[in-house]
Design an enzyme around this catalytic site. Sequence first.
Site, mmCIF file in Angstrom:
data_model
loop_
_atom_site.group_PDB
_atom_site.id
_atom_site.type_symbol
_atom_site.label_atom_id
_atom_site.label_comp_id
_atom_site.label_asym_id
_atom_site.label_seq_id
_atom_site.Cartn_x
_atom_site.Cartn_y
_atom_site.Cartn_z
ATOM 1 N N ASP A 1 0.793 -1.225 0.000
ATOM 2 C CA ASP A 1 0.000 0.000 0.000
ATOM 3 C C ASP A 1 0.828 1.280 0.000
ATOM 4 O OD1 ASP A 1 0.997 -0.406 2.519
ATOM 5 O OD2 ASP A 1 -0.796 0.284 3.562
ATOM 6 N N GLU A 2 2.125 1.201 -0.314
ATOM 7 C CA GLU A 2 2.932 2.419 -0.371
ATOM 8 C C GLU A 2 4.012 2.283 -1.435
ATOM 9 O OE1 GLU A 2 5.408 3.243 3.048
ATOM 10 O OE2 GLU A 2 5.404 1.135 3.639
#
Length: 675
Positions: free
Chosen positions: A212-213
């Site tokens: 998610d990053e």
Amino acid sequence: MPRHNDDLAAKAEDAVVEASQHHTLKYHLLGPSLTKPGQDGVDQSKVSEIIYNASKGSKYFTNEENKDKSLTGKIDRILSKKRELQRLEAQGGLKNELKAANTCIEELEYARDLSQTIVHVDCDAFYAAVEELDRPELKDVPFAVGMGVLTTCNYHARKFGCRSGMAGFVADKLCPGLIHLPLNFEKYTAKAREVRAVLQLYDPRFESASMDEAYLNITSYCAAHSLAPEECVSQLRAQVFEAAKITISAGIAANAKLAKICSNKNKPNGQFLLPSNRPEIMAFMRDLPTRKVNGIGRVFERELDAIGVKTCGDIYAQRMYLSRLFGDKTFQFLMGVYLGLGRTDVRPVEEVERKSVGTESTFHDISDPTELREKLRWTAEELEKDLKRTEYKGRTLVLKIKLHTYEVFSRQVQPPKAVGTAEELYRYAAPMLAKLERESPGMKLRLMGLRCTHLVSTKKAEVDFFGRARRTSRQDSEEAKGSDGIEVDEEGWQKWPSADIDDDFEDAAKQEREEERDELERLSQQHQEDQEQEPPWNAQQPASKYDPDGAPSDYRRYGNGFAWRSILEEEAAVAKAAEDEAKKAEPRIQTWDCPICSAPQAAEERTFNEHIDGCLSRRTIKEIVSNADDDVLSSNTAKGVLKAAPSITAKRKRGRPAGKGGGGQEPERKKAFFA
């Protein structure tokens, strides 16, 4: 009555003593994710009290208590050493340490790069956001993803003090009625692909830090589209929301370290720009708490706090002590933190050279020697699969175990040659396990892992026209190091190793969080066994898939940065295989590389030979012209035709002095050969 008052006073005194003794432990129990966004208005003292009382008496609590006592003892030694250094400084000492620190700052400052625009994007409560897309009714109620340990939770739950990396039963005490959802990594991975498809439009070589990053370098994109960085990132965030229906937050800065910090400033669904100029960067870092820096975990934070370093700006005043207190590597890392320096090279994670390949698994307590060896052989077989997939062998083999008391031990060995097969791995790991059994008779294990370091690539090198193996990037990087092992750049200057050091500290902090998650998972299981209660209603939903040992295999596959790299490598391998198949299907034009100029040429013997003849002719002509120029220069100099060139540009020619038939300098300008 007086007696009763005395008893109350004694109890109150005991409570004060206990509170004093366990003050640091309570902070320690808050966990590694204390700085997660959404915690600003939370009473952390209340949270720590609930965690303390909920876990008291468990093996986890005992282990954390022992670790806290050990850390307290280490800090006492650090403070004692600092007092000694301060005494030496008062007597006029530590001048060399101060000079070295100032020199380090000057060198780091000279290498500061403000030319790039790096962005760190982070999906807001990613797993929870994906679940809300399927169940919109959850948007207005507090819920978490993860059963035993929270993987994430929405911002409604964070207002109660819940956060990722927290034991589920503790979160239930903080937020009664908290809804728990099981993990569904297949769904999260599919959504992550949608986000990555948008990121690729802005930087085709973006770097996925986890599911998610990601990090992007948008310097070229902004220049090509005449966009300011803030406009570009706003456009990116809007495009991600349009494509994936989730929000992301972003940090914009001159390097990856600062961008990571900035991405947490305006969460959720916001962005923050730190201007790329030194005064504003130094001001930003001056008041930044050390815990906000990626790579400084809760243990290191407490050590720094003890010597007076609470913010990044405090590092400067302690600079003459740091190398003596923590070592050169930590000193260099902290100097980079103080200056707000970080890496600017953003590239796909699968291209970054691996430092190790390993595997581990948790299981119910095992003490039987036969079962332990069966587990070791299974672990060796799993590691062999990973080594084959990544195409590496290891020169160093590390065995890691965790006892039922949560104590962690590791041993390592260097075999006479690089190892990679299950048989080799087991053969060299078994003696290490036997040694640990002798050191801890009757030990019970709940985790075992094997890891290979000092890797050797097993990839088949391509060959050139003459059958010679092409050079790999690893060989090039090794040759780039001098004879003393110092890495140098193309111009021969020493490379400052700050980027590698940052990676080491970030990996250590990540490993700390992983170990904490594993321990909390066991604490949750123990709590359920002790309570012997029926699972809550939401636990009746289909749970995550588990491997034969009881460890959530899907979490180990997807749930952390280390595993995410493996997924990306697998995707890259599948894409490459598809590309290779497509190339095979197409008519392929064969080429040969010219051994003179290395340019590819059509694989036709006559034209290839003509090209080589041309290259050889050009080289020969250059050599003839060069030799002719040297002969003319030598002849004219001997005849005195040419005047003496300035000393800066003239090439001195060895020979007899001018007065003895040579064509050198005049006698009055002659100098000794050693002058």
